[in-house]
Design an enzyme around this catalytic site. Structure first.
Site, PDB file in Angstrom:
ATOM      1  N   ASN A  32       0.834  -1.214   0.000  1.00 32.53           N
ATOM      2  CA  ASN A  32       0.000   0.000   0.000  1.00 32.53           C
ATOM      3  C   ASN A  32       0.866   1.261   0.000  1.00 32.53           C
ATOM      4  O   ASN A  32       0.355   2.358   0.164  1.00 32.53           O
ATOM      5  CB  ASN A  32      -0.970   0.013   1.188  1.00 32.53           C
ATOM      6  CG  ASN A  32      -0.257   0.140   2.522  1.00 32.53           C
ATOM      7  OD1 ASN A  32       0.972   0.009   2.595  1.00 32.53           O
ATOM      8  ND2 ASN A  32      -0.999   0.392   3.583  1.00 32.53           N
ATOM      9  N   THR A 146      10.736 -11.135  14.225  1.00 30.88           N
ATOM     10  CA  THR A 146      11.936 -10.435  14.690  1.00 30.88           C
ATOM     11  C   THR A 146      12.538 -11.164  15.892  1.00 30.88           C
ATOM     12  O   THR A 146      11.816 -11.768  16.682  1.00 30.88           O
ATOM     13  CB  THR A 146      11.607  -8.980  15.098  1.00 30.88           C
ATOM     14  OG1 THR A 146      12.637  -8.494  15.954  1.00 30.88           O
ATOM     15  CG2 THR A 146      10.304  -8.872  15.870  1.00 30.88           C
ATOM     16  N   SER A 188       8.622  -3.444  22.854  1.00 32.54           N
ATOM     17  CA  SER A 188       7.937  -2.264  22.291  1.00 32.54           C
ATOM     18  C   SER A 188       6.604  -2.752  21.728  1.00 32.54           C
ATOM     19  O   SER A 188       6.383  -3.966  21.585  1.00 32.54           O
ATOM     20  CB  SER A 188       8.765  -1.655  21.151  1.00 32.54           C
ATOM     21  OG  SER A 188       8.708  -2.510  20.018  1.00 32.54           O
ATOM     22  N   TYR A 190       5.676  -2.480  18.699  1.00 37.69           N
ATOM     23  CA  TYR A 190       6.008  -3.185  17.452  1.00 37.69           C
ATOM     24  C   TYR A 190       6.350  -4.649  17.732  1.00 37.69           C
ATOM     25  O   TYR A 190       5.805  -5.559  17.104  1.00 37.69           O
ATOM     26  CB  TYR A 190       7.186  -2.478  16.749  1.00 37.69           C
ATOM     27  CG  TYR A 190       7.962  -3.395  15.838  1.00 37.69           C
ATOM     28  CD1 TYR A 190       7.408  -3.874  14.653  1.00 37.69           C
ATOM     29  CD2 TYR A 190       9.259  -3.812  16.166  1.00 37.69           C
ATOM     30  CE1 TYR A 190       8.111  -4.736  13.830  1.00 37.69           C
ATOM     31  CE2 TYR A 190       9.972  -4.667  15.345  1.00 37.69           C
ATOM     32  CZ  TYR A 190       9.391  -5.131  14.184  1.00 37.69           C
ATOM     33  OH  TYR A 190      10.085  -5.988  13.370  1.00 37.69           O
ATOM     34  N   ASN A 249      23.709   0.521  10.259  1.00 40.70           N
ATOM     35  CA  ASN A 249      23.604   1.430   9.111  1.00 40.70           C
ATOM     36  C   ASN A 249      23.682   2.876   9.568  1.00 40.70           C
ATOM     37  O   ASN A 249      24.306   3.722   8.930  1.00 40.70           O
ATOM     38  CB  ASN A 249      22.283   1.196   8.363  1.00 40.70           C
ATOM     39  CG  ASN A 249      22.388   0.038   7.383  1.00 40.70           C
ATOM     40  OD1 ASN A 249      23.431  -0.593   7.272  1.00 40.70           O
ATOM     41  ND2 ASN A 249      21.306  -0.246   6.687  1.00 40.70           N
ATOM     42  N   ARG A 330      15.031   4.004  25.177  1.00 42.02           N
ATOM     43  CA  ARG A 330      14.237   2.772  25.271  1.00 42.02           C
ATOM     44  C   ARG A 330      14.208   2.254  26.696  1.00 42.02           C
ATOM     45  O   ARG A 330      15.129   2.501  27.471  1.00 42.02           O
ATOM     46  CB  ARG A 330      14.816   1.678  24.367  1.00 42.02           C
ATOM     47  CG  ARG A 330      14.877   2.102  22.933  1.00 42.02           C
ATOM     48  CD  ARG A 330      15.343   0.972  22.051  1.00 42.02           C
ATOM     49  NE  ARG A 330      15.459   1.436  20.670  1.00 42.02           N
ATOM     50  CZ  ARG A 330      15.229   0.693  19.596  1.00 42.02           C
ATOM     51  NH1 ARG A 330      14.913  -0.568  19.732  1.00 42.02           N
ATOM     52  NH2 ARG A 330      15.332   1.193  18.387  1.00 42.02           N
TER      53      ARG A 330
HETATM   54  N1  LIG Z   1      14.673  -4.004   8.605  1.00 43.32           N
HETATM   55  C1  LIG Z   1      15.054  -4.732   9.631  1.00 43.32           C
HETATM   56  O1  LIG Z   1      16.138  -4.539  10.220  1.00 43.32           O
HETATM   57  C2  LIG Z   1      14.185  -5.865  10.109  1.00 43.32           C
HETATM   58  C3  LIG Z   1      14.653  -6.665  11.174  1.00 43.32           C
HETATM   59  C4  LIG Z   1      13.852  -7.690  11.638  1.00 43.32           C
HETATM   60  C5  LIG Z   1      12.625  -7.933  11.053  1.00 43.32           C
HETATM   61  N2  LIG Z   1      12.190  -7.147  10.028  1.00 43.32           N
HETATM   62  C6  LIG Z   1      10.864  -7.422   9.483  1.00 43.32           C
HETATM   63  O2  LIG Z   1      10.926  -7.534   8.081  1.00 43.32           O
HETATM   64  C7  LIG Z   1       9.732  -6.997   7.487  1.00 43.32           C
HETATM   65  C8  LIG Z   1      10.131  -5.990   6.433  1.00 43.32           C
HETATM   66  O3  LIG Z   1      10.920  -4.968   7.029  1.00 43.32           O
HETATM   67  P1  LIG Z   1      11.466  -3.754   6.174  1.00 43.32           P
HETATM   68  O4  LIG Z   1      12.673  -3.266   6.840  1.00 43.32           O
HETATM   69  O5  LIG Z   1      11.495  -4.141   4.754  1.00 43.32           O
HETATM   70  O6  LIG Z   1      10.291  -2.692   6.409  1.00 43.32           O
HETATM   71  P2  LIG Z   1       9.756  -1.550   5.421  1.00 43.32           P
HETATM   72  O7  LIG Z   1       8.930  -0.633   6.251  1.00 43.32           O
HETATM   73  O8  LIG Z   1      10.872  -0.978   4.621  1.00 43.32           O
HETATM   74  O9  LIG Z   1       8.815  -2.373   4.419  1.00 43.32           O
HETATM   75  C9  LIG Z   1       7.522  -2.796   4.747  1.00 43.32           C
HETATM   76  C10 LIG Z   1       6.665  -2.655   3.504  1.00 43.32           C
HETATM   77  O10 LIG Z   1       5.345  -3.100   3.823  1.00 43.32           O
HETATM   78  C11 LIG Z   1       4.402  -2.155   3.323  1.00 43.32           C
HETATM   79  N3  LIG Z   1       3.210  -2.228   4.192  1.00 43.32           N
HETATM   80  C12 LIG Z   1       3.128  -1.947   5.519  1.00 43.32           C
HETATM   81  N4  LIG Z   1       1.868  -2.127   5.955  1.00 43.32           N
HETATM   82  C13 LIG Z   1       1.151  -2.536   4.875  1.00 43.32           C
HETATM   83  C14 LIG Z   1      -0.225  -2.857   4.683  1.00 43.32           C
HETATM   84  N5  LIG Z   1      -1.131  -2.768   5.667  1.00 43.32           N
HETATM   85  N6  LIG Z   1      -0.636  -3.250   3.449  1.00 43.32           N
HETATM   86  C15 LIG Z   1       0.263  -3.335   2.426  1.00 43.32           C
HETATM   87  N7  LIG Z   1       1.552  -3.016   2.545  1.00 43.32           N
HETATM   88  C16 LIG Z   1       1.993  -2.607   3.765  1.00 43.32           C
HETATM   89  C17 LIG Z   1       5.125  -0.814   3.372  1.00 43.32           C
HETATM   90  O11 LIG Z   1       4.587   0.132   2.478  1.00 43.32           O
HETATM   91  C18 LIG Z   1       6.556  -1.214   3.032  1.00 43.32           C
HETATM   92  O12 LIG Z   1       6.789  -1.140   1.651  1.00 43.32           O
HETATM   93  C19 LIG Z   1       8.935  -6.355   8.624  1.00 43.32           C
HETATM   94  O13 LIG Z   1       7.848  -7.165   8.955  1.00 43.32           O
HETATM   95  C20 LIG Z   1       9.920  -6.266   9.756  1.00 43.32           C
HETATM   96  O14 LIG Z   1       9.285  -6.407  10.984  1.00 43.32           O
HETATM   97  C21 LIG Z   1      12.946  -6.112   9.541  1.00 43.32           C
END
Ligand SMILES: NC(=O)c1ccc[n+]([C@@H]2O[C@H](COP(=O)([O-])OP(=O)(O)OC[C@H]3O[C@@H](n4cnc5c(N)ncnc54)[C@H](O)[C@@H]3O)[C@@H](O)[C@H]2O)c1
Length: 396
Positions: A32, A146, A188, A190, A249, A330
Site C-alpha cells: 500500500n 523479529t 515495544s 512493534y 547502518n 528505550r
Molecule cells: N529491517 C530490519 O532490520 C528488520 C529486522 C527484523 C525484522 N524485520 C521485518 O521484516 C519486514 C520488512 O521490514 P522492512 O525493513 O522491509 O520494512 P519496510 O517498512 O521498509 O517495508 C515494509 C513494507 O510493507 C508495506 N506495508 C506496511 N503495511 C502494509 C499494509 N497494511 N498493506 C500493504 N503493505 C503494507 C510498506 O509500504 C513497506 O513497503 C517487517 O515485517 C519487519 O518487521 C525487519
C-alpha cells in the site's frame, strides 16, 4: 514458483522481489506504499533516491528480466480484495513483509501505538483468512518476525529456533516434558505485534493445517544486493533517521558525515544482526524448502550477535568517527549477553555472511556518495519510551 510478496516495495521486500524474479520465480508485489507516506509524515527520506514503484518495475523488465506485477492494496483494510487476489493469482508461496516495522515509530504516541497494532495484527490475520479461503492448494506462508520477540535477557543458554522443551512437576513429583513456544518478551508495541502474530500462526496451523514459516530476523545491515545494483532505478532504500534507521547502518551513515556515533546508554545492549544479502538468500531457502506443516516452522534468521558499543568501536576504528554516549530512550536492560541458535536455516544450506571490515567499508563508502541527501535534523532519536530519557543531540 508463483510467489506473492506482501510489502515488496520496502527495504527487505524490494531486494527479495528482484532476487526471486532473477532466480526464475514468477513474482507479484502487493504493497500500500505506506512506508513512503511515513517518510512524508516524519519529514525524512531514504538516503538513496528511490523512484516510484512503477519506475522501479519498468526498469527491471526493460533490462530483460521477467515482469514483476504490482497491486496496490492495504492488507489490513481490504480483506475482500486480498481474498480475490489470492484466488486469482493462486500463488504457491506468500512472503509477508507488510508490517509497520520500527520500534521507535510504534512508541511515538498513542496514535502510532494504535496504528501499529491495527496494521500489523489485522494485516497478518487477514493474510491467514485469505489463504484459508483459497479454493485449491493453499499457499505456504513465510512471515518476517523479529529476534525481538524473545526479549534480550537470556545469557545462560542460546535462544533456540522458536521452541523450547520445559519440564513441569506434577503433584506426584513427576517431571512432565512439554514443548512450548520460547516465552515472548516484547520490548515495544512493534515487537508485541510480532508476538501476537506468532500466536495467530499457531492457531491457523493447528486448526486449518496452514503451512507457515516464521523467520525471526535480526537487525538488518547493508543496503544493496547484486540485483539492486543492476541499475540506479533499482537501488534499495537506506534509512538513517532516528525511527527507521537500523543501528549499524546509522553508525556508518553518521561516520560518513563526521557526526558522532550515537550510542544509547552504555552500548552494552547485545543484539542479533544479518546482512541484507543474506535476508534475500534465507527467504529463497524458506520458500524452496517448505515445512511439513505439522507445526509452524520457526527459524532465527540472524548471522551473529554484537553489542552496540562493539559496533560503534568497529566503525570508529575504521573511519575515525567519535562516539557519543547519549541517554537511552528505550526501556531495556543497559547490558545483556546474547547467544542464538540459527540451525534451521543453516540446515537448509545457509552460510551466513560475517561482519568484516570490507563489508563495513563497502557500506561506509556507499553512504559517503549520498551525504548530500542527509537531513541532520532527522538523525537524533526522538521517540522515547520514557520522556525523561530523551537522548538529546550530541555536540558536533
Ligand atoms: N529491517 C530490519 O532490520 C528488520 C529486522 C527484523 C525484522 N524485520 C521485518 O521484516 C519486514 C520488512 O521490514 P522492512 O525493513 O522491509 O520494512 P519496510 O517498512 O521498509 O517495508 C515494509 C513494507 O510493507 C508495506 N506495508 C506496511 N503495511 C502494509 C499494509 N497494511 N498493506 C500493504 N503493505 C503494507 C510498506 O509500504 C513497506 O513497503 C517487517 O515485517 C519487519 O518487521 C525487519
Amino acid at each position: 514458483m508463483k510467489v506473492i510478496i506482501l510489502g515488496g516495495d520496502g527495504f527487505c521486500g524490494w531486494p527479495t522481489a528482484l532476487h526471486l524474479s532473477k532466480e526464475g520465480h514468477d513474482v507479484t508485489i502487493l504493497d500500500n506504499l505506506s512506508r513512503r507516506s511515513i517518510d512524508d509524515e516524519l519529514g525524512t527520506n531514504s538516503l538513496t533516491n528511490i523512484p516510484s514503484i512503477h519506475k522501479r518495475l519498468s526498469t527491471w523488465s526493460n533490462l530483460g528480466n521477467s515482469k514483476i506485477k504490482f497491486i496496490n492494496i492495504d492488507i489490513a483494510k481490504e480483506l475482500g480484495n486480498l481474498i480475490d487476489v489470492f484466488k486469482e493469482e493462486e500463488p504457491e508461496a506468500i512472503i509477508h513483509f507488510a508490517e509497520q516495522r520500527a520500534a521507535p515509530y510504534s512508541m511515538k504516541s498513542m496514535t502510532h501505538e494504535k496504528y501499529t497494532v491495527h496494521n500489523n495484527v489485522l494485516g497478518t490475520h487477514n493474510v491467514l483468512l485469505a489463504i484459508n479461503k483459497m479454493p485449491n492448494k493453499k499457499a505456504d506462508l513465510v512471515h518476517l518476525g523479529t529476534m525481538g520477540v524473545y526479549g534480550y535477557d537470556g545469557a545462560e543458554f542460546p535462544i533456540p529456533d522458536g521452541y523450547q522443551n520445559i519440564y513441569i512437576e506434577n503433584e506426584s513429583g513427576e517431571k512432565i516434558k512439554k514443548e512450548i513456544l520460547y516465552p515472548a518478551n516484547p520490548g515495544s508495541v512493534y515487537h508485541m505485534t510480532k508476538c501476537i502474530d506468532a500466536q495467530l500462526f499457531q492457531f491457523y496451523n493447528k486448526n486449518y493445517k496452514l503451512k507457515i514459516t516464521d523467520l525471526h530476523q535480526g537487525i538488518v545491515w547493508g543496503c544493496n544486493t547484486k540485483e539492486t545494483l543492476e541499475h540506479p532505478d533499482l537501488v534499495n532504500r537506506f534509512d538513517y533517521d532516528g525511527d527507521y534507521g537500523t543501528v549499524l547502518n546509522r553508525f556508518l551513515i553518521q561516520a560518513s558525515i563526521n557526526y558522532p556515533l550515537t550510542v544509547h546508554g552504555t552500548g552494552g545492549q547485545t543484539r542479533a544482526f544479518i546482512n541484507i544479502k543474506d535476508t534475500v538468500k534465507c527467504i529463497k531457502l524458506a520458500i524452496e524448502n517448505p515445512p511439513s506443516g505439522e507445526r509452524v516452522r520457526i527459524a532465527n534468521q540472524m548471522a551473529e550477535t554484537f553489542s552496540v558499543k562493539h559496533l560503534a568501536e568497529r566503525v570508529s576504528n575504521l573511519t575515525g568517527a567519535k562516539i557519543a554516549f547519549v541517554n537511552n530512550p528505550r526501556n531495556e536492560l543497559e547490558e545483556n549477553e546474547l547467544s542464538v541458535k540459527n540451525e534451521v536455516l543453516c540446515n537448509l544450506g545457509w552460510n551466513p555472511i560475517k561482519l568484516d571490515d570490507s563489508g563495513l567499508h563497502e557500506i561506509y563508502s556507499y553512504a559517503k556518495k549520498h551525504v548530500g541527501n542527509i537531513n541532520l535534523e532527522m538523525i537524533p532519536a526522538t521517540s522515547c519510551w520514557n520522556e525523561s530519557k530523551m537522548p538529546g543531540i550530541p555536540t558536533l
